[in-house]
Structure formats: structure tokens, C-alpha cells
Design a protein around this motif. Structure first.
Motif, mmCIF file in Angstrom:
data_model
loop_
_atom_site.group_PDB
_atom_site.id
_atom_site.type_symbol
_atom_site.label_atom_id
_atom_site.label_comp_id
_atom_site.label_asym_id
_atom_site.label_seq_id
_atom_site.Cartn_x
_atom_site.Cartn_y
_atom_site.Cartn_z
ATOM 1 N N ALA A 272 1.161 -1.161 0.065
ATOM 2 C CA ALA A 272 -0.388 -0.038 0.363
ATOM 3 C C ALA A 272 1.014 0.903 0.069
ATOM 4 N N GLY A 273 0.238 2.453 -0.580
ATOM 5 C CA GLY A 273 1.639 3.714 -0.618
ATOM 6 C C GLY A 273 2.004 3.513 -1.611
ATOM 7 N N SER A 274 2.646 2.573 -2.025
ATOM 8 C CA SER A 274 3.851 2.578 -3.443
ATOM 9 C C SER A 274 3.118 2.912 -4.730
ATOM 10 N N ARG A 275 3.673 3.955 -5.298
ATOM 11 C CA ARG A 275 2.696 3.971 -6.648
ATOM 12 C C ARG A 275 2.840 2.539 -7.106
ATOM 13 N N SER A 276 1.760 3.171 -8.186
ATOM 14 C CA SER A 276 1.070 1.447 -9.082
ATOM 15 C C SER A 276 1.047 0.619 -9.574
ATOM 16 N N ALA A 277 0.949 -0.207 -9.919
ATOM 17 C CA ALA A 277 1.732 -0.954 -10.570
ATOM 18 C C ALA A 277 2.117 -1.390 -11.951
ATOM 19 N N SER A 278 3.769 -2.230 -11.828
ATOM 20 C CA SER A 278 4.881 -1.903 -12.977
ATOM 21 C C SER A 278 3.251 -1.573 -13.677
ATOM 22 N N ARG A 279 4.183 -1.213 -15.605
ATOM 23 C CA ARG A 279 3.509 -1.825 -16.633
ATOM 24 C C ARG A 279 3.137 -2.646 -16.941
ATOM 25 N N ARG A 280 4.502 -3.982 -16.424
ATOM 26 C CA ARG A 280 4.905 -5.305 -16.383
ATOM 27 C C ARG A 280 4.014 -5.677 -16.374
ATOM 28 N N CYS A 281 3.656 -5.494 -15.007
ATOM 29 C CA CYS A 281 2.509 -6.711 -14.304
ATOM 30 C C CYS A 281 1.700 -6.276 -14.660
ATOM 31 N N PHE A 282 0.742 -5.991 -15.095
ATOM 32 C CA PHE A 282 -0.625 -5.331 -15.797
ATOM 33 C C PHE A 282 0.031 -6.476 -17.113
ATOM 34 N N ARG A 283 0.836 -5.762 -18.167
ATOM 35 C CA ARG A 283 1.047 -6.454 -19.063
ATOM 36 C C ARG A 283 0.851 -7.817 -19.042
ATOM 37 N N ASP A 284 1.417 -8.660 -18.413
ATOM 38 C CA ASP A 284 2.455 -9.879 -18.344
ATOM 39 C C ASP A 284 1.649 -10.772 -17.608
ATOM 40 N N VAL A 285 1.241 -10.265 -16.285
ATOM 41 C CA VAL A 285 0.319 -11.059 -15.305
ATOM 42 C C VAL A 285 -0.826 -11.184 -14.794
ATOM 43 N N LEU A 286 -1.894 -9.851 -14.587
ATOM 44 C CA LEU A 286 -3.129 -9.286 -14.749
ATOM 45 C C LEU A 286 -3.845 -9.507 -15.935
ATOM 46 N N GLY A 287 -5.186 -10.028 -15.883
ATOM 47 C CA GLY A 287 -5.913 -10.048 -16.883
ATOM 48 C C GLY A 287 -7.709 -9.693 -16.007
ATOM 49 N N PHE A 288 -8.228 -8.931 -17.324
ATOM 50 C CA PHE A 288 -9.616 -8.998 -15.891
ATOM 51 C C PHE A 288 -10.858 -9.310 -17.203
ATOM 52 N N LEU A 289 -11.894 -9.553 -16.414
ATOM 53 C CA LEU A 289 -12.970 -9.547 -17.344
ATOM 54 C C LEU A 289 -14.121 -8.718 -16.305
ATOM 55 N N PHE A 290 -14.281 -8.261 -16.561
ATOM 56 C CA PHE A 290 -15.096 -6.600 -16.079
ATOM 57 C C PHE A 290 -16.706 -6.764 -16.746
ATOM 58 N N GLN A 291 -17.905 -6.040 -15.998
ATOM 59 C CA GLN A 291 -18.882 -5.976 -16.436
ATOM 60 C C GLN A 291 -18.549 -4.811 -17.683
#
Ligand code: ATP
Length: 252
Positions: free
Chosen positions: A61-80
Motif C-alpha cells: 500500500a502506498g507504493s506507486r501503482s503496479a508496474s506496466r509489466r505486471c499489467f502486461r504480463d500477469v493480470l487479466g480482467f473480465l469486468f462488467q
């Protein structure tokens, strides 16, 4: 993890582990924080204290948001809201994960055609997103998820706007992602969807018995882990919210 909005504490000491290669459902009444939890786990929403960690990644918490690499390589979203670019056509939307993972097992035009076939949208590459129905857009979002094949999949009520056939399709593709090793976290109000998951995480928010003098909802089975947080809502009559979390094996 602790999470507070301006005048409301959702939880102050929530702690859980979620297994990969499995589907975990987040359940709880409306307003208990399911969407917020997925947003915090997915690093879309800041949290006030604690750490979110998966694999070799760790975010405090408090650190700057996720690195772009994490969004790119790790996280996937299926939102409404599907997360598609409405002014682009289907092909351009699906090229985003393909560009991200060149040479991946899903790379290439052939993989795009296969993914579209799988979600029943074969030949829709040139369709503009804004011309598609909600259910069709959801299926394109599903095709995009398949092409990205992320190791963490966060799905916020992914079937709530769909008919049974499409809800089944969503669940079978999420199950495939889990079989390929992904951590799949799904929020839902549906008992049927929850029954198809391997594990459950239950968020429980209720008025305080002491303050109101009335019994709160009873839990049907004891959680393995309980974390409590005191909450004040709008600075009005104080009440207590209890956030209970349990990851339990549903035996399937
Ligand atoms: N940006 C925000 N600012 C202030 N309060 C918020 C914000 N986002 C959510 N909340 C509050 O946090 C609580 C949890 O909301 P959330 O949407 O996470 O619940 P939910 O369990 O997903 O609800 P539902 O099942 O109705 O979708 C709600 O009381 C909501 O009003």
C-alpha cells in the motif's frame, strides 16, 4: 489489507491466500466489497495498508501503482464494462494482447480466429465494438482474455448480464484458464456460478447487534479465518461491520 473510503472502512485486517490453477469465488451481500476487493487485488484501486503478492510480484500500500509489466504480463480482467475500446473494431481490440505477447502460444491471426470461433463470434473481426450487443462485447472480451492467457484472472460478475448459454461459455473458458495454471478470482451473486468454483472467499458486512439491538444475519458455517473491522458510515449512527474471510475447499 486495509481499505477505507472517505467515511467508510470496508476492512482493516483482511488476509487470505488464493490458489493458482483453480477458480475461487468471492461472495457476499451487495455492498460488502467484492468489486473493491477485486480492484485492490488487481491493483486498479489503491488500498490503505497491506500487501498484494502473486508469484514473484509484491505490491505494498502506498507504493506507486503496479508496474506496466505486471499489467502486461500477469493480470487479466473480465469486468462488467468489458474494457474494450468501443471506437475500434474487434480485430484491433484483439491485437492488443497479441502485440503484448509476440510469439506466445496464442500469437497470430490464426489464434485470433480460433478464439473468436470459440466464443461464437467467428468472422466478426471488422465489426465495430459499439455496434455489438452487451453479450457480444462480453464474448469479445473473453476472446481477448484467451489470447492474453494471463496468470491472474479477475472476473467481476462476469455472467450477470448473460443468458445461460453465454454464462456457461464464460465459466468453461475461465475453467480452462485455471486448468492452464491461472489463478481465477470471480465475484458473483449466483449460487450456480459459485458451485462451479473450487474455493470460496466470503465477505460479510452487517450492522452491529450491540448498536441496533437486533440480530444480524447468521453465518451458515464457520469461517476458517475471521478478520473484524470497526466501521463508521457517513459519521452517522456508528455501526460495526465485520468482514469475514474464508477460503474453503468446496470439494470439487
Ligand atoms: N469510490 C468509492 N467511494 C466511496 N465509496 C465507495 C466507492 N466504491 C465503492 N464504495 C463503497 O464501498 C462499498 C463496497 O462496494 P462494492 O462495489 O465493492 O461492493 P459489492 O460487494 O461489489 O457490491 P454489489 O454486489 O452490489 O456489486 C459500498 O458501500 C460502496 O458504496
Amino acid at each position: 489489507m486495509a481499505k477505507r473510503f472517505a467515511n467508510k472502512t470496508l476492512w482493516s485486517d483482511l488476509s487470505f491466500e488464493i490458489p493458482s490453477a483453480a477458480m475461487t469465488v468471492v461472495r457476499g451481500p451487495s455492498g460488502s466489497g467484492k468489486t473493491t476487493l477485486l480492484n485492490c487485488v488487481g491493483l486498479l484501486e489503491p488500498f490503505d495498508r497491506g500487501t498484494v503478492a502473486f508469484g514473484g510480484w509484491s505490491f505494498t500500500a502506498g507504493s506507486r501503482s503496479a508496474s506496466r509489466r505486471c499489467f502486461r504480463d500477469v493480470l487479466g480482467f473480465l469486468f462488467q464494462n468489458y474494457g474494450l475500446v468501443e471506437s475500434w473494431n474487434v480485430r484491433r481490440n484483439l491485437q492488443v494482447p497479441l502485440r503484448i505477447r509476440p510469439g506466445s502460444r496464442n500469437g497470430g491471426r490464426h489464434a485470433m480466429a480460433e478464439a473468436l470461433e470459440r466464443v461464437g463470434m467467428r468472422g466478426s473481426e471488422k465489426e465495430m465494438i459499439y455496434t455489438l450487443s452487451g453479450g457480444e462485447q462480453q464474448r469479445i472480451a473473453l476472446a481477448r482474455l484467451m489470447l492474453k492467457s494471463p496468470s491472474v484472472v479477475l472476473a467481476d460478475e462476469p455472467t450477470s448480464a448473460l443468458d445461460k448459454a453465454n454464462a456457461d461459455l464464460v465459466m468453461s473458458i475461465l475453467a480452462e484458464e485455471a486448468r492452464h495454471g491461472a489463478l481465477v478470482l470471480i465475484s458473483t451473486h449466483s449460487d450456480e456460478i459459485a458451485a462451479r468454483c473450487d474455493h470460496a472467499l466470503t465477505l460479510d458486512a452487517r450492522p452491529s447487534n450491540e448498536e441496533r439491538g437486533t440480530p444480524g444475519p447468521q453465518r451458515t458455517e464457520p469461517p476458517t479465518t475471521v478478520r473484524r473491522s470497526d466501521a463508521e458510515v457517513d459519521g452517522r449512527a456508528p455501526w460495526t461491520a465485520s468482514i469475514a474471510s474464508t477460503v474453503r475447499d468446496q470439494g470439487n
